[in-house]
Motif scaffolding. Structure first.
Motif, PDB file in Angstrom:
ATOM      1  N   ALA A  92     -10.721  33.854  -6.849  1.00  0.00           N
ATOM      2  CA  ALA A  92      -9.161  34.763  -6.851  1.00  0.00           C
ATOM      3  C   ALA A  92      -8.125  34.193  -5.940  1.00  0.00           C
ATOM      4  O   ALA A  92      -7.072  33.767  -6.188  1.00  0.00           O
ATOM      5  N   LEU A  93      -9.200  32.853  -4.882  1.00  0.00           N
ATOM      6  CA  LEU A  93      -7.382  31.670  -4.394  1.00  0.00           C
ATOM      7  C   LEU A  93      -6.882  31.042  -5.545  1.00  0.00           C
ATOM      8  O   LEU A  93      -5.865  30.870  -5.092  1.00  0.00           O
ATOM      9  N   ASP A  94      -8.440  29.775  -6.193  1.00  0.00           N
ATOM     10  CA  ASP A  94      -7.345  28.791  -7.365  1.00  0.00           C
ATOM     11  C   ASP A  94      -6.522  29.801  -8.169  1.00  0.00           C
ATOM     12  O   ASP A  94      -5.132  29.009  -8.460  1.00  0.00           O
ATOM     13  N   ASP A  95      -6.073  31.880  -8.589  1.00  0.00           N
ATOM     14  CA  ASP A  95      -5.917  31.623  -9.615  1.00  0.00           C
ATOM     15  C   ASP A  95      -4.558  32.241  -9.014  1.00  0.00           C
ATOM     16  O   ASP A  95      -3.098  32.218  -9.155  1.00  0.00           O
ATOM     17  N   THR A  96      -4.284  32.831  -7.711  1.00  0.00           N
ATOM     18  CA  THR A  96      -2.866  32.890  -6.776  1.00  0.00           C
ATOM     19  C   THR A  96      -2.299  31.429  -6.486  1.00  0.00           C
ATOM     20  O   THR A  96      -1.197  31.669  -6.592  1.00  0.00           O
ATOM     21  N   LEU A  97      -3.295  30.675  -6.329  1.00  0.00           N
ATOM     22  CA  LEU A  97      -2.377  29.275  -6.423  1.00  0.00           C
ATOM     23  C   LEU A  97      -1.246  28.297  -6.626  1.00  0.00           C
ATOM     24  O   LEU A  97      -0.247  28.422  -6.923  1.00  0.00           O
ATOM     25  N   VAL A  98      -2.057  29.052  -8.485  1.00  0.00           N
ATOM     26  CA  VAL A  98      -1.209  28.849  -9.882  1.00  0.00           C
ATOM     27  C   VAL A  98      -0.359  29.657 -10.099  1.00  0.00           C
ATOM     28  O   VAL A  98       0.657  29.725 -10.327  1.00  0.00           O
ATOM     29  N   LYS A  99      -0.533  30.868  -9.912  1.00  0.00           N
ATOM     30  CA  LYS A  99       0.360  32.068 -10.334  1.00  0.00           C
ATOM     31  C   LYS A  99       2.087  32.059  -9.429  1.00  0.00           C
ATOM     32  O   LYS A  99       2.079  32.017  -9.686  1.00  0.00           O
ATOM     33  N   ALA A 100       1.335  32.399  -7.428  1.00  0.00           N
ATOM     34  CA  ALA A 100       2.022  31.964  -7.169  1.00  0.00           C
ATOM     35  C   ALA A 100       2.635  30.715  -6.891  1.00  0.00           C
ATOM     36  O   ALA A 100       3.813  30.794  -5.356  1.00  0.00           O
ATOM     37  N   ARG A 101       2.234  29.705  -7.258  1.00  0.00           N
ATOM     38  CA  ARG A 101       2.828  28.498  -6.393  1.00  0.00           C
ATOM     39  C   ARG A 101       3.018  28.357  -5.198  1.00  0.00           C
ATOM     40  O   ARG A 101       4.085  27.412  -5.236  1.00  0.00           O
ATOM     41  N   LEU A 102       1.570  28.421  -4.588  1.00  0.00           N
ATOM     42  CA  LEU A 102       1.531  28.413  -3.479  1.00  0.00           C
ATOM     43  C   LEU A 102       1.323  26.749  -3.089  1.00  0.00           C
ATOM     44  O   LEU A 102       0.273  26.032  -3.941  1.00  0.00           O
ATOM     45  N   PRO A 103       1.788  25.739  -2.708  1.00  0.00           N
ATOM     46  CA  PRO A 103       0.998  24.448  -1.947  1.00  0.00           C
ATOM     47  C   PRO A 103      -0.142  24.637  -1.438  1.00  0.00           C
ATOM     48  O   PRO A 103      -0.625  25.702  -0.657  1.00  0.00           O
ATOM     49  N   ARG A 104      -1.300  23.914  -1.598  1.00  0.00           N
ATOM     50  CA  ARG A 104      -2.601  24.004  -0.700  1.00  0.00           C
ATOM     51  C   ARG A 104      -2.637  22.783   0.380  1.00  0.00           C
ATOM     52  O   ARG A 104      -3.267  23.362   0.795  1.00  0.00           O
ATOM     53  N   GLN A 105      -2.226  22.187   0.595  1.00  0.00           N
ATOM     54  CA  GLN A 105      -2.026  21.590   1.989  1.00  0.00           C
ATOM     55  C   GLN A 105      -2.484  22.240   2.771  1.00  0.00           C
ATOM     56  O   GLN A 105      -2.497  22.619   4.111  1.00  0.00           O
ATOM     57  N   PRO A 106      -1.142  23.757   3.261  1.00  0.00           N
ATOM     58  CA  PRO A 106      -0.952  24.504   3.987  1.00  0.00           C
ATOM     59  C   PRO A 106      -3.594  25.259   4.219  1.00  0.00           C
ATOM     60  O   PRO A 106      -3.638  25.432   5.963  1.00  0.00           O
ATOM     61  N   LEU A 107      -3.466  25.322   3.225  1.00  0.00           N
ATOM     62  CA  LEU A 107      -4.986  25.723   3.498  1.00  0.00           C
ATOM     63  C   LEU A 107      -5.960  24.728   3.342  1.00  0.00           C
ATOM     64  O   LEU A 107      -6.455  25.339   4.494  1.00  0.00           O
ATOM     65  N   VAL A 108      -5.138  23.536   3.305  1.00  0.00           N
ATOM     66  CA  VAL A 108      -6.490  22.256   4.120  1.00  0.00           C
ATOM     67  C   VAL A 108      -6.648  22.629   5.304  1.00  0.00           C
ATOM     68  O   VAL A 108      -7.742  21.849   5.945  1.00  0.00           O
ATOM     69  N   ASP A 109      -4.819  22.067   5.699  1.00  0.00           N
ATOM     70  CA  ASP A 109      -5.027  22.232   6.737  1.00  0.00           C
ATOM     71  C   ASP A 109      -5.436  23.715   8.178  1.00  0.00           C
ATOM     72  O   ASP A 109      -6.383  23.387   9.221  1.00  0.00           O
ATOM     73  N   LEU A 110      -5.752  24.673   7.459  1.00  0.00           N
ATOM     74  CA  LEU A 110      -6.161  25.705   7.762  1.00  0.00           C
ATOM     75  C   LEU A 110      -7.509  25.329   7.643  1.00  0.00           C
ATOM     76  O   LEU A 110      -7.956  25.842   8.969  1.00  0.00           O
ATOM     77  N   ILE A 111      -8.295  24.861   7.340  1.00  0.00           N
ATOM     78  CA  ILE A 111      -9.596  24.517   7.214  1.00  0.00           C
ATOM     79  C   ILE A 111      -9.810  23.354   8.302  1.00  0.00           C
ATOM     80  O   ILE A 111     -10.779  23.718   9.046  1.00  0.00           O
ATOM     81  N   ASP A 112      -8.822  22.811   8.213  1.00  0.00           N
ATOM     82  CA  ASP A 112      -9.440  21.524   9.062  1.00  0.00           C
ATOM     83  C   ASP A 112      -9.135  22.434  10.635  1.00  0.00           C
ATOM     84  O   ASP A 112     -10.259  21.356  11.748  1.00  0.00           O
ATOM     85  N   ALA A 113      -8.439  23.063  10.514  1.00  0.00           N
ATOM     86  CA  ALA A 113      -8.190  23.479  11.880  1.00  0.00           C
ATOM     87  C   ALA A 113      -9.995  24.205  12.887  1.00  0.00           C
ATOM     88  O   ALA A 113      -9.634  24.264  13.915  1.00  0.00           O
ATOM     89  N   ARG A 114     -10.131  25.174  11.420  1.00  0.00           N
ATOM     90  CA  ARG A 114     -11.577  25.866  11.387  1.00  0.00           C
ATOM     91  C   ARG A 114     -12.891  25.404  12.231  1.00  0.00           C
ATOM     92  O   ARG A 114     -14.464  25.363  11.929  1.00  0.00           O
ATOM     93  N   VAL A 115     -12.542  23.943  11.994  1.00  0.00           N
ATOM     94  CA  VAL A 115     -13.601  22.425  12.383  1.00  0.00           C
ATOM     95  C   VAL A 115     -13.979  23.311  13.399  1.00  0.00           C
ATOM     96  O   VAL A 115     -15.237  22.544  14.458  1.00  0.00           O
ATOM     97  N   PHE A 116     -12.777  23.290  14.360  1.00  0.00           N
ATOM     98  CA  PHE A 116     -13.645  23.579  16.101  1.00  0.00           C
ATOM     99  C   PHE A 116     -14.022  25.199  15.943  1.00  0.00           C
ATOM    100  O   PHE A 116     -15.267  24.548  16.895  1.00  0.00           O
ATOM    101  N   ASP A 117     -13.974  25.938  15.380  1.00  0.00           N
ATOM    102  CA  ASP A 117     -14.824  26.618  15.496  1.00  0.00           C
ATOM    103  C   ASP A 117     -16.423  26.072  15.412  1.00  0.00           C
ATOM    104  O   ASP A 117     -17.669  27.638  16.137  1.00  0.00           O
ATOM    105  N   LEU A 118     -16.654  25.412  15.055  1.00  0.00           N
ATOM    106  CA  LEU A 118     -18.485  25.011  15.040  1.00  0.00           C
ATOM    107  C   LEU A 118     -18.766  24.149  16.705  1.00  0.00           C
ATOM    108  O   LEU A 118     -20.293  24.811  15.888  1.00  0.00           O
ATOM    109  N   TYR A 119     -18.434  23.694  16.885  1.00  0.00           N
ATOM    110  CA  TYR A 119     -18.280  23.694  18.225  1.00  0.00           C
ATOM    111  C   TYR A 119     -17.958  24.113  19.606  1.00  0.00           C
ATOM    112  O   TYR A 119     -17.310  25.388  19.050  1.00  0.00           O
TER     113      TYR A 119
END
Length: 288
Positions: A92-119
């Motif tokens: 669903a996310l991939d379909d959304t990114l294509v249809k809504a023409r969203l940038p992907r980098q902010p979601l990569v940044d979100l994932i990077d921020a969530r690394v903090f949660d693991l520790y």
């Protein structure tokens, strides 16, 4: 009606909506004020956030968590192993990114921020906390605004930043009892130090005046961002307003934390659904 095929986008979006409705009611109720054709994309975005936020709960140590987060990075960049479309949220996310023409980098940044949660390290500083909230909650508001604007610039980038920090810090205060039991501390180390509180105190369940003071400082931080958000609201296109609705619930949560007898380590901060719905409705009417 026959059961949809597993790779049917409708099935993937239905999965996302059910997940958000159950686990993130603030955003689900807020999405009801968006046009019907936009809601599936908002649900996909929120479901992705939930999936990434729950990685720590699903693993026994940081390394498997790092691997799961890497899978999501790869999925966003088209490099994941296996068929990403078999995962309903990823599909669903991939379909959304294509249809809504969203940038992907902010979601990569979100994932990077969530690394903090693991520790188990405490959040280093208030500035770090604001950055973490900006890359997670503010990101969702901003991308939600882009979805609602349908390709037009919705404005409100600064407003999204402040709204996201206010909403996320409030959420972290609400979740403090659960985080403490799992060894997580999101209260900034500089604030804890100012009040004579340590991470070990919180994890061991020792609260007291110091922790109350630290939480009061965090509520003050939330209100500073709410005030900054209020000054930026005029920059938000009306079409994007539903993406900002969850922030309307913040003051109600803060008020519960300021009642006599509040204990940051044991008090459950929740709002009845009818009151939540009423506050969101009132906020939605104010932008019409």
């Amino acid at each position: 009606m026959s059961e949809a095929e597993p790779r049917d986008p409708a099935w993937a979006y239905a999965h996302c909506e059910a997940l958000v409705r159950e686990s993130d009611p603030d955003r689900w109720y807020s999405s009801l004020y968006a046009p019907a054709e936009k809601r599936p994309h908002l649900h996909a975005l929120a479901a992705f956030s939930l999936e990434v936020a729950r990685v720590r709960e699903a693993v026994s140590s940081p390394m498997p968590g790092e691997l799961r987060l890497q899978w999501w990075r790869d999925a966003l960049q088209g490099e994941a192993r296996g068929d990403v479309r078999a995962h309903p949220v990823a599909a669903a996310l991939d379909d959304t990114l294509v249809k809504a023409r969203l940038p992907r980098q902010p979601l990569v940044d979100l994932i990077d921020a969530r690394v903090f949660d693991l520790y188990d390290d405490p959040m280093p500083s208030t500035r770090d906390l604001e950055g973490y909230c900006g890359e997670t909650a503010s990101c969702l508001i901003r991308l939600g605004s882009l979805i609602l604007a349908g390709g037009s610039e919705p404005g409100g980038a600064a407003a999204a930043g402040h709204a996201g920090v206010a909403y996320a810090v409030t959420g972290l205060l609400r979740a403090l009892p659960w985080h403490a039991r799992s060894g997580q501390v999101y209260l900034p180390a500089d604030v804890l130090k100012a009040h004579g509180v340590t991470r070990e105190d919180i994890v061991a369940g020792r609260g007291g005046p110091g922790l109350l003071g630290a939480c009061a400082d965090m509520r003050a931080l939330v209100r500073r961002h709410l005030a900054a958000y209020a000054t930026e609201r005029a920059t938000i296109a009306s079409v994007a307003a539903p993406a900002f609705l969850p922030v309307a619930l913040v003051e109600g949560y803060l008020a519960q934390m300021e009642r006599p007898g509040y204990d940051p380590l044991t008090s459950v901060i929740e709002v009845p659904n009818w009151r939540r719905i009423w506050r969101l409705w009132r906020a939605a009417q104010s932008v019409k």
